[in-house]
Enzyme design. Structure first.
Site, PDB file in Angstrom:
ATOM      1  N   ARG A   1     -74.080 -21.344  17.046  1.00  0.00           N
ATOM      2  CA  ARG A   1     -74.409 -22.860  16.746  1.00  0.00           C
ATOM      3  C   ARG A   1     -73.002 -23.493  16.198  1.00  0.00           C
ATOM      4  O   ARG A   1     -72.819 -24.260  16.255  1.00  0.00           O
ATOM      5  CB  ARG A   1     -75.507 -23.005  15.889  1.00  0.00           C
ATOM      6  CG  ARG A   1     -75.644 -22.345  14.739  1.00  0.00           C
ATOM      7  CD  ARG A   1     -76.899 -22.222  13.952  1.00  0.00           C
ATOM      8  NE  ARG A   1     -77.923 -21.001  14.537  1.00  0.00           N
ATOM      9  CZ  ARG A   1     -79.210 -20.784  14.446  1.00  0.00           C
ATOM     10  NH1 ARG A   1     -79.678 -21.447  13.274  1.00  0.00           N
ATOM     11  NH2 ARG A   1     -79.709 -19.706  14.953  1.00  0.00           N
TER      12      ARG A   1
ATOM     13  N   LYS B   1     -75.081  -6.982  11.707  1.00  0.00           N
ATOM     14  CA  LYS B   1     -76.080  -6.690  12.633  1.00  0.00           C
ATOM     15  C   LYS B   1     -76.777  -5.130  12.404  1.00  0.00           C
ATOM     16  O   LYS B   1     -75.571  -4.288  12.029  1.00  0.00           O
ATOM     17  CB  LYS B   1     -76.126  -6.726  13.859  1.00  0.00           C
ATOM     18  CG  LYS B   1     -76.205  -8.335  14.378  1.00  0.00           C
ATOM     19  CD  LYS B   1     -75.937  -8.414  15.988  1.00  0.00           C
ATOM     20  CE  LYS B   1     -76.022  -9.836  16.370  1.00  0.00           C
ATOM     21  NZ  LYS B   1     -77.112 -10.457  16.086  1.00  0.00           N
TER      22      LYS B   1
HETATM   23  N1  BES Z   1     -76.109 -13.613  19.771  1.00  0.00           N
HETATM   24  C1  BES Z   1     -77.394 -13.446  18.948  1.00  0.00           C
HETATM   25  C2  BES Z   1     -78.604 -14.047  19.564  1.00  0.00           C
HETATM   26  C3  BES Z   1     -79.469 -12.874  19.932  1.00  0.00           C
HETATM   27  C4  BES Z   1     -79.975 -11.969  18.690  1.00  0.00           C
HETATM   28  C5  BES Z   1     -79.556 -12.326  20.959  1.00  0.00           C
HETATM   29  C6  BES Z   1     -80.708 -10.690  19.023  1.00  0.00           C
HETATM   30  C7  BES Z   1     -80.263 -10.918  21.431  1.00  0.00           C
HETATM   31  C8  BES Z   1     -80.881 -10.281  20.395  1.00  0.00           C
HETATM   32  C9  BES Z   1     -77.052 -14.857  17.616  1.00  0.00           C
HETATM   33  O1  BES Z   1     -75.722 -15.010  17.353  1.00  0.00           O
HETATM   34  C10 BES Z   1     -77.737 -14.442  16.381  1.00  0.00           C
HETATM   35  O2  BES Z   1     -77.114 -13.551  15.836  1.00  0.00           O
HETATM   36  N2  BES Z   1     -78.640 -15.081  16.071  1.00  0.00           N
HETATM   37  C11 BES Z   1     -79.458 -14.840  14.853  1.00  0.00           C
HETATM   38  C12 BES Z   1     -79.721 -15.928  14.136  1.00  0.00           C
HETATM   39  C13 BES Z   1     -80.491 -15.742  12.741  1.00  0.00           C
HETATM   40  C14 BES Z   1     -79.336 -15.039  11.978  1.00  0.00           C
HETATM   41  C15 BES Z   1     -80.646 -17.105  12.127  1.00  0.00           C
HETATM   42  C16 BES Z   1     -80.862 -14.227  15.473  1.00  0.00           C
HETATM   43  O3  BES Z   1     -81.542 -14.830  16.308  1.00  0.00           O
HETATM   44  O4  BES Z   1     -81.097 -13.207  14.795  1.00  0.00           O
HETATM   45 MN    MN Z   2     -75.048 -13.654  15.842  1.00  0.00          MN
END
Ligand code: BES
Ligand code: MN
Ligand code: ZN
Length: 494
Positions: free
Chosen positions: A349, A275
């Protein structure tokens, strides 16, 4: 904070502050406010004339040493428009009043209920709002300004069996605060191992069955998706399983079993698909779904609904270590389905796929999961509504009705087969990110659905609602405990 019902007259109760509320109307002085106005020889009427007391939502009007009133202060909180005043509003109003008075050093407070909300349910909402408002994020402050807080709250003007309602409020609010306290911990203090220890301790205190599985056992169970996510971390994963058995008589064979599955990533760096560093600290909150389910178990162990409930909480960090899963890798989930990992940041997931499948193996007939799953739900619903996805509309609607009555905002989102098609991999059964454009919360839900068999299943995406970046008048910044009370109420509909 002690909370008690009291039948003393509002004018004669001894307290540091007496709280009541006014609606936004042409004349906000009705009911008990007219009485206070008479007692204070028209002070409130003067404030209305000066437009200082309008009843506007969360307006705070504080009178010191009001004549004719025994309490040292009278706090009139604006309740807004009567037609917009629901359960959530009453709970928030009580919380906002407590936080307003707490910062002013009040120790003993009294809350006067008034028409149209004087029933036992109203007393429950007020008690819950007060208890939730107590929690502050000062654990790691060595100089605790507000640590003392309100010690005693009396609730006046309640009708019906309000004592039981207050007891219920305490059980639910203390479970919510348990969850918020755990979820607020930073990741260096709350590893999967520590989370499991806290869950086990809570389970023992609550009389729940508990089983904690370590890395070796998770391997034996063939949870390849959970293990895949855990590979990048030096901290070992845990699988937390809590079981609630309803009191005798023994449930009949074929009786429903509710499976609650929660995502507990104690920190989500994104893994190799790392990230951006901006606001990455927030990702210590990525275990909120799992903690939600643990808190629901804590509450139902005390409220004793008549359905068996199992909670399955897979927990790991998501880290980019030298052995981490890499984009393009293929994992074999516990169900046997193969998953091509195209983005290691779509890890929730993955661990939930094994959690959901395992809950079915434990005999669940109905499934609910909660997860801080997607940034896309923030785009769709902002931090206002929980995203609710489900496989059977009548079951999903039953949950949404319960949530509305509980005063929690939730919104029904689609998860039809077209989203599933976006999760098909050319080389494995599934891929972990969508090949389509947009709709990321729905395609994530569609991925989960592949592991739920034909069971009625509900998925709660709480990514946007589990955390407050800024405090609200009724609640400290940090974990919110969203969905816990709705889920507790839902267990009682079986
Ligand atoms: N824990 C995050 C979800 C999240 C992302 C919450 C940003 C709040 C802000 C999850 O594990 C994640 O990183 N999801 C990704 C999925 C994508 C790579 C398909 C997302 O939502 O960016
Ligand atoms: Mn994630
Ligand atoms: Zn995550």
């Amino acid at each position: 904070m002690q909370i008690q019902l009291d039948s003393v007259s509002p004018l004669s109760i001894q307290a540091d502050a007496l709280i009541t509320f006014a609606f936004e109307k042409d004349d906000p002085l009705e009911g008990p406010l007219a009485e206070f106005d008479r007692a204070t020889s028209g002070r409130l009427r003067e404030l209305v004339a000066a437009h200082e007391l309008t009843g506007k939502w969360l307006e705070m009007v504080l009178l010191h040493y009001p004549a004719g009133v025994q309490a040292k202060r009278l706090l009139v909180v604006g309740a807004g428009k009567p037609e917009k005043f629901g359960n959530g509003e009453l709970r928030r109003l009580a919380g906002a009043a407590l936080r307003h008075l707490k910062s002013r050093g009040a120790k003993r407070i009294a809350f006067l209920l008034r028409e149209p909300r004087q029933d036992a349910g109203a007393a429950q909402l007020v008690a819950e709002g007060l208890l939730l408002a107590e929690l502050d994020l000062d654990k790691y402050k060595t100089d605790k300004k507000n640590s003392a807080g309100v010690e005693h709250a009396a609730i006046l003007g309640a009708t019906g069996d309000a004592a039981r309602s207050i007891e219920r409020a305490r059980i639910i609010a203390e479970s919510e605060n348990w969850a918020r306290d755990v979820a607020n911990e930073p990741s260096n203090r709350l590893t999967p191992t520590v989370l499991a220890e806290r869950a086990a301790q809570m389970a023992r205190e609550s009389g729940l069955e508990v089983a904690i599985y370590g890395e070796k056992q998770i391997e034996t169970m063939k949870m390849g998706a959970l293990l895949g996510v855990a590979r990048g971390s030096a901290e070992p994963p845990r699988l937390i399983v809590l079981t609630y058995n309803p009191p005798e008589p023994e449930p009949k064979p074929g009786a429903p079993v509710l499976g609650l599955v929660g995502k507990a990533i104690t920190f989500d760096t994104g893994g190799i698909s790392i990230k951006p560093s901006k606001a990455m600290d927030r990702m210590k909150y990525d275990m909120c779904g799992g903690v939600t389910m643990l808190a629901v178990m804590r509450a139902i162990a005390r409220l004793k609904p008549s359905i068996k409930v199992v909670a399955v909480v897979p927990s790991t960090e998501n880290m980019p270590g030298g052995r981490a899963v890499k984009p393009g890798d293929i994992l074999v989930s516990m169900s046997g389905k193969t998953i091509e990992v195209l983005n290691t940041d779509a890890e929730g997931r993955l661990i939930l796929s094994d959690g959901l499948f395992y809950a079915r193996q434990l005999g669940a007939t109905h499934l609910v999961d909660a997860a801080t799953l997607t940034g896309a739900i923030v785009v769709a619903l902002s931090n206002v509504n929980v995203g609710v996805f489900g496989s059977q509309d009548d079951f999903t609607r039953r949950f949404l009705d319960v949530a509305r009555a509980a005063g929690e905002k939730m919104w029904h989102m689609p998860v039809d087969d077209d989203y599933r098609d976006m999760m098909k991999s050319p080389i494995a059964d599934l891929q972990n990110i969508s090949s389509g454009e947009g709709g990321g919360a729905s395609s994530a839900a569609a991925f989960l659905k592949e592991f739920t068999g034909d069971l009625p299943w509900i998925h709660l995406d709480i990514a946007a609602t589990a955390w407050l970046d800024d405090p609200k008048p009724w609640m400290a910044k940090g974990a919110t405990g969203v969905a816990i009370r709705s889920l507790v109420d839902f267990t009682e509909t079986f």
